[in-house]
Design a protein around this motif. Sequence first.
Motif, PDB file in Angstrom:
ATOM      1  N   PHE A 146      95.423 -18.426  69.384  1.00 10.05           N
ATOM      2  CA  PHE A 146      95.864 -17.247  70.137  1.00 10.05           C
ATOM      3  C   PHE A 146      97.388 -17.154  70.140  1.00 10.05           C
ATOM      4  CE2 PHE A 146      91.710 -18.014  71.987  1.00 10.05           C
ATOM      5  CZ  PHE A 146      91.193 -16.739  72.178  1.00 10.05           C
TER       6      PHE A 146
ATOM      7  N   ASN B  41      89.717  -9.490  73.079  1.00 13.65           N
ATOM      8  CA  ASN B  41      89.210 -10.457  74.062  1.00 13.65           C
ATOM      9  C   ASN B  41      87.762 -10.856  73.775  1.00 13.65           C
ATOM     10  OD1 ASN B  41      91.582 -10.635  75.495  1.00 13.65           O
ATOM     11  ND2 ASN B  41      91.008  -9.122  77.042  1.00 13.65           N
TER      12      ASN B  41
ATOM     13  N   LEU C 165      94.044 -31.836  73.534  1.00 13.76           N
ATOM     14  CA  LEU C 165      92.764 -31.371  74.086  1.00 13.76           C
ATOM     15  C   LEU C 165      91.626 -31.604  73.093  1.00 13.76           C
ATOM     16  CD1 LEU C 165      93.885 -27.992  75.732  1.00 13.76           C
ATOM     17  CD2 LEU C 165      93.528 -30.178  76.862  1.00 13.76           C
TER      18      LEU C 165
ATOM     19  N   LEU D   3      86.941 -14.398  75.223  1.00 12.36           N
ATOM     20  CA  LEU D   3      87.532 -14.379  76.564  1.00 12.36           C
ATOM     21  C   LEU D   3      86.806 -13.388  77.468  1.00 12.36           C
ATOM     22  CD1 LEU D   3      91.326 -14.361  75.536  1.00 12.36           C
ATOM     23  CD2 LEU D   3      90.051 -16.277  76.494  1.00 12.36           C
TER      24      LEU D   3
ATOM     25  N   ARG E 164      87.852 -26.606  82.096  1.00 15.69           N
ATOM     26  CA  ARG E 164      88.025 -26.373  83.532  1.00 15.69           C
ATOM     27  C   ARG E 164      88.266 -27.674  84.284  1.00 15.69           C
ATOM     28  NH1 ARG E 164      86.081 -21.121  84.904  1.00 15.69           N
ATOM     29  NH2 ARG E 164      85.027 -20.171  83.141  1.00 15.69           N
TER      30      ARG E 164
ATOM     31  N   ARG F 134      86.715 -22.006  71.604  1.00 11.67           N
ATOM     32  CA  ARG F 134      88.059 -21.438  71.363  1.00 11.67           C
ATOM     33  C   ARG F 134      89.015 -22.526  70.922  1.00 11.67           C
ATOM     34  NH1 ARG F 134      87.031 -18.329  76.158  1.00 11.67           N
ATOM     35  NH2 ARG F 134      88.200 -19.786  77.437  1.00 11.67           N
ATOM     36  N   LEU F 135      88.909 -23.685  71.589  1.00 13.42           N
ATOM     37  CA  LEU F 135      89.821 -24.792  71.277  1.00 13.42           C
ATOM     38  C   LEU F 135      89.751 -25.179  69.798  1.00 13.42           C
ATOM     39  CD1 LEU F 135      91.695 -27.126  72.167  1.00 13.42           C
ATOM     40  CD2 LEU F 135      89.661 -28.416  72.790  1.00 13.42           C
TER      41      LEU F 135
ATOM     42  N   ARG G 101      89.051 -16.055  85.678  1.00 11.71           N
ATOM     43  CA  ARG G 101      88.613 -15.618  84.350  1.00 11.71           C
ATOM     44  C   ARG G 101      89.862 -15.443  83.501  1.00 11.71           C
ATOM     45  NH1 ARG G 101      83.658 -13.134  83.698  1.00 11.71           N
ATOM     46  NH2 ARG G 101      84.589 -11.629  82.282  1.00 11.71           N
ATOM     47  N   PRO G 102      89.905 -16.072  82.344  1.00 11.33           N
ATOM     48  CA  PRO G 102      91.120 -16.023  81.534  1.00 11.33           C
ATOM     49  C   PRO G 102      91.623 -14.605  81.273  1.00 11.33           C
ATOM     50  CG  PRO G 102      89.583 -17.606  80.616  1.00 11.33           C
ATOM     51  CD  PRO G 102      88.882 -16.928  81.734  1.00 11.33           C
ATOM     52  N   THR G 103      90.695 -13.658  81.016  1.00 13.41           N
ATOM     53  CA  THR G 103      91.148 -12.287  80.707  1.00 13.41           C
ATOM     54  C   THR G 103      91.870 -11.672  81.886  1.00 13.41           C
ATOM     55  OG1 THR G 103      88.905 -11.632  81.274  1.00 13.41           O
ATOM     56  CG2 THR G 103      89.471 -11.672  78.936  1.00 13.41           C
TER      57      THR G 103
ATOM     58  N   PHE H  21      99.964 -14.704  72.298  1.00 15.92           N
ATOM     59  CA  PHE H  21      99.966 -13.673  73.346  1.00 15.92           C
ATOM     60  C   PHE H  21     101.274 -12.886  73.322  1.00 15.92           C
ATOM     61  CE2 PHE H  21      97.458 -17.318  74.819  1.00 15.92           C
ATOM     62  CZ  PHE H  21      96.228 -16.718  75.053  1.00 15.92           C
TER      63      PHE H  21
ATOM     64  N   ARG I 291      98.686 -16.561  85.490  1.00 13.86           N
ATOM     65  CA  ARG I 291      98.762 -16.220  84.075  1.00 13.86           C
ATOM     66  C   ARG I 291      98.765 -17.489  83.210  1.00 13.86           C
ATOM     67  NH1 ARG I 291     101.153 -11.429  81.960  1.00 13.86           N
ATOM     68  NH2 ARG I 291     101.454 -11.666  79.723  1.00 13.86           N
ATOM     69  N   GLU I 292      99.519 -18.474  83.665  1.00 11.02           N
ATOM     70  CA  GLU I 292      99.624 -19.726  82.908  1.00 11.02           C
ATOM     71  C   GLU I 292      98.271 -20.463  82.875  1.00 11.02           C
ATOM     72  OE1 GLU I 292     102.994 -22.049  84.167  1.00 11.02           O
ATOM     73  OE2 GLU I 292     101.868 -23.884  83.757  1.00 11.02           O
TER      74      GLU I 292
ATOM     75  N   ILE J  52      85.003 -22.289  76.066  1.00  5.40           N
ATOM     76  CA  ILE J  52      86.355 -22.880  76.097  1.00  5.40           C
ATOM     77  C   ILE J  52      86.494 -23.876  74.949  1.00  5.40           C
ATOM     78  CG2 ILE J  52      87.877 -24.437  77.391  1.00  5.40           C
ATOM     79  CD1 ILE J  52      86.926 -23.095  79.961  1.00  5.40           C
TER      80      ILE J  52
ATOM     81  N   LEU K 255      95.237 -13.543  82.519  1.00  4.12           N
ATOM     82  CA  LEU K 255      96.282 -13.231  81.544  1.00  4.12           C
ATOM     83  C   LEU K 255      96.910 -11.869  81.800  1.00  4.12           C
ATOM     84  CD1 LEU K 255      94.580 -14.642  78.335  1.00  4.12           C
ATOM     85  CD2 LEU K 255      96.831 -15.306  79.184  1.00  4.12           C
ATOM     86  N   ARG K 256      96.182 -10.999  82.487  1.00  6.01           N
ATOM     87  CA  ARG K 256      96.716  -9.666  82.789  1.00  6.01           C
ATOM     88  C   ARG K 256      97.719  -9.693  83.932  1.00  6.01           C
ATOM     89  NH1 ARG K 256      91.476  -7.189  83.566  1.00  6.01           N
ATOM     90  NH2 ARG K 256      90.564  -7.337  81.514  1.00  6.01           N
TER      91      ARG K 256
ATOM     92  N   ASN L  18      81.933 -22.902  79.698  1.00  3.76           N
ATOM     93  CA  ASN L  18      82.561 -24.160  79.274  1.00  3.76           C
ATOM     94  C   ASN L  18      82.443 -24.368  77.766  1.00  3.76           C
ATOM     95  OD1 ASN L  18      83.496 -24.978  81.774  1.00  3.76           O
ATOM     96  ND2 ASN L  18      81.616 -26.058  82.297  1.00  3.76           N
TER      97      ASN L  18
ATOM     98  N   MET M  78      96.053 -18.742  80.515  1.00  2.00           N
ATOM     99  CA  MET M  78      96.416 -19.088  79.142  1.00  2.00           C
ATOM    100  C   MET M  78      95.852 -20.459  78.757  1.00  2.00           C
ATOM    101  SD  MET M  78      98.693 -21.335  77.586  1.00  2.00           S
ATOM    102  CE  MET M  78      99.994 -21.602  78.792  1.00  2.00           C
ATOM    103  N   LEU M  79      95.960 -21.427  79.702  1.00  5.78           N
ATOM    104  CA  LEU M  79      95.477 -22.784  79.401  1.00  5.78           C
ATOM    105  C   LEU M  79      93.982 -22.767  79.094  1.00  5.78           C
ATOM    106  CD1 LEU M  79      97.434 -24.812  82.105  1.00  5.78           C
ATOM    107  CD2 LEU M  79      97.741 -24.941  79.638  1.00  5.78           C
ATOM    108  N   MET M  80      93.245 -21.986  79.873  1.00  2.17           N
ATOM    109  CA  MET M  80      91.792 -21.926  79.619  1.00  2.17           C
ATOM    110  C   MET M  80      91.506 -21.115  78.358  1.00  2.17           C
ATOM    111  SD  MET M  80      89.987 -21.883  83.358  1.00  2.17           S
ATOM    112  CE  MET M  80      91.099 -20.827  84.257  1.00  2.17           C
ATOM    113  N   ALA M  81      92.357 -20.125  78.079  1.00  2.00           N
ATOM    114  CA  ALA M  81      92.160 -19.324  76.867  1.00  2.00           C
ATOM    115  C   ALA M  81      92.354 -20.173  75.610  1.00  2.00           C
ATOM    116  CB  ALA M  81      93.140 -18.148  76.867  1.00  2.00           C
ATOM    117  N   ILE M  82      93.349 -21.044  75.616  1.00  4.77           N
ATOM    118  CA  ILE M  82      93.605 -21.837  74.398  1.00  4.77           C
ATOM    119  C   ILE M  82      92.695 -23.064  74.313  1.00  4.77           C
ATOM    120  CG2 ILE M  82      95.999 -21.054  74.193  1.00  4.77           C
ATOM    121  CD1 ILE M  82      96.841 -23.871  75.182  1.00  4.77           C
ATOM    122  N   GLY M  83      91.876 -23.273  75.352  1.00  3.80           N
ATOM    123  CA  GLY M  83      90.866 -24.319  75.212  1.00  3.80           C
ATOM    124  C   GLY M  83      90.969 -25.480  76.179  1.00  3.80           C
ATOM    125  N   MET M  84      91.739 -25.337  77.252  1.00  7.30           N
ATOM    126  CA  MET M  84      91.795 -26.425  78.239  1.00  7.30           C
ATOM    127  C   MET M  84      90.568 -26.316  79.142  1.00  7.30           C
ATOM    128  SD  MET M  84      94.955 -27.499  80.661  1.00  7.30           S
ATOM    129  CE  MET M  84      94.946 -28.910  81.730  1.00  7.30           C
TER     130      MET M  84
END
Lengths: 405, 230
Positions: free
Chosen positions: B91, B53, B114, B58, A306, B85-86, A397-399, B93, A294-295, B82, A402-403, B79, A298-304
């Motif tokens: 977001f 999503n 980032l 996402l 790969r 989104r940044l 996959r972030p989605t 949650f 999940r974490e 990502i 996150l689930r 990529n 979240m990191l990839m969802a907020i833009g970190m």
Amino acid sequence: MVPLIAWRNVWRNRLRSLLVALSIAVGLWGGTFFMAVSWGMYAHQLDTVINDQVSHIQVHAPRFRDDDDGRYGIPEADVLLDSIRTDSRVKAATERIVLPGVMVQSTANSAGVSVLGIDPKDEEKVTGLHDRLTDGTYFTGTKSAPMVMGAKLAQKLKIDLRGRTVISFLNAQDSLVAMSFRVVGLYHSGNSALEEGTVYVRREDLARQMHLGTPANEIAVLLTDEKDLDAVQRKMQAMRPDMRVESWKELSPELRLVVDSFSQYTYIFIGIILLALMFGIVNTMLMAVLERTRELGMLMAIGMERRRVFAMVMWETVYMAVIGAPLGMLLAWVSIQVVGRTGIDLTAFAAGLSSYGFDAVIHPALAANFYLEIAGLGIAAAILSAIYPAWKAVRMRPTEALRKI
Amino acid sequence: METPVIETRGLTRTYDADTVPVHAVNGIDLRVEKGEFTAIIGPSGCGKTTLMNMIGGLDEPTAGHVLIDGEDIGHKSANAMIAYRLHHIGFVFQAYNLIPVLTALENVSFVMLLQGVKKRERQQRAQELLASVGLMDKLDKRPNELSGGQQQRVAVARALASRPRFVLADEPTANLDSHSTNDLIDLMAELNRKDNMTFLFATHDQRVIDRARRVVTLEDGRIVKDEKRG
């Protein structure tokens, strides 16, 4: 900040991280100590072969070596010996008359041996034979021709000090000669093959019957430093191109094989340990990744990116490896130093070990470069084993991540 | 007419459940203008989260388009998405989802790191944002040292840290008590009013719905009601 997050992640589950670091440490410790014990055994064998037996370099007539026949001498051996002794890299050198494959008889028994006709004073400096005497004297105390033989051979021949032996051989004039000697000294060697198969007499005694026409059929050379071996060998060969100048590597090819293959087969052993270790690290890091699904999502969802997620998982493993590997090396160094001084006493297996040229007390030892190489291998193995968990992390996959609860 | 911040055209997401396709989102056309404070509501399984999503990049639509500031984001690689989104989307949650090993200040700074923002600037902005959500005295606290409401405030500050075009908040109050819920809604309403920040919520929470200025109701993946309030 990615290395910082990775460092803090390492300590989220202290017990697990410490277990991984400890498993790396113990694995490398075990592997390194095994290498040191192995090298301790072979180093003694090498030392015995060079210092007690063949020296660093020997010179013979080519047919002496090809036919294993002592009747082929070294022309002008004295001149060559004097030249060799002028080289500052040479610690000691001596000339000999050697008779391979000779029968020695006592009143009770007989055995096949090599007879080495030596100059006792010079031989002291080359093979240190006098230091290995366990009984009797060093070629003194008799008017007869003296002989020094191995204690084990004496047992086999059922002969005591002062006993008489006879050796029979063909001399350079193709005449069968029988010579009588009196046993004046018994020696011991860590190599039972040497102790049972070699007797020493005075060169001057043999020379009287051999009629070689030259003082010797063998010159043995001991160097101050092994690293000069190739250079001195080349120089001597250039001095006497008609003779065969060989190092211990040619004279004792089985030992050369052992020394040359030591690194290879111990690295294979270390490799097996590291492979087992890698499975453990893969398993642990996969667990660490999957429980943070999940974490990571979240990191990839907020833009970190790969690549940063990948690097984070790799960093976590690197940290555990750089804790574990030096710890393992430290444990190995301390244990090798301590046990290297006291030795591992295998006296109970002395007979078996001696037959292979090994000492009954093993002193583990390892060159400094091995520590660095093994530590590097450990860290590399840890990094390699982190690739799959890191790849799994970035494939999420972030989605979906996150689930996860 | 001004370009909407968010626009969806015929947005559809179909899942293959066994052999029968399930339309989680079924042809949604939606425009969200700059500065809106919009709640998307509806029963469980109506497609709220799936819609969010897809708007947040996402998830990929089966058909239709998502346009952010008029740009169709459907053709971006994973990529590139990502990175998008940044820089463009904040977001929040349901389960806070802060980085547990970082402090509140570091969590908020992280997004700016980032983005490549310089250390001094991100430290300053992170402090300002945490001050704006009332957590100036909790800068050095890690998530496990904060209450649920405080963690969600940090999450709001983090969402704003990247200076996004809009904030997507999926059930942001679901894990909060009523006091924290009210505080959080007040906070987001204030940020909306003061900074004209666009908020899009997916929520069941009546307290959030009551404060929204626009309420979009979904059922079976379709918009069945779109109500704007004064």
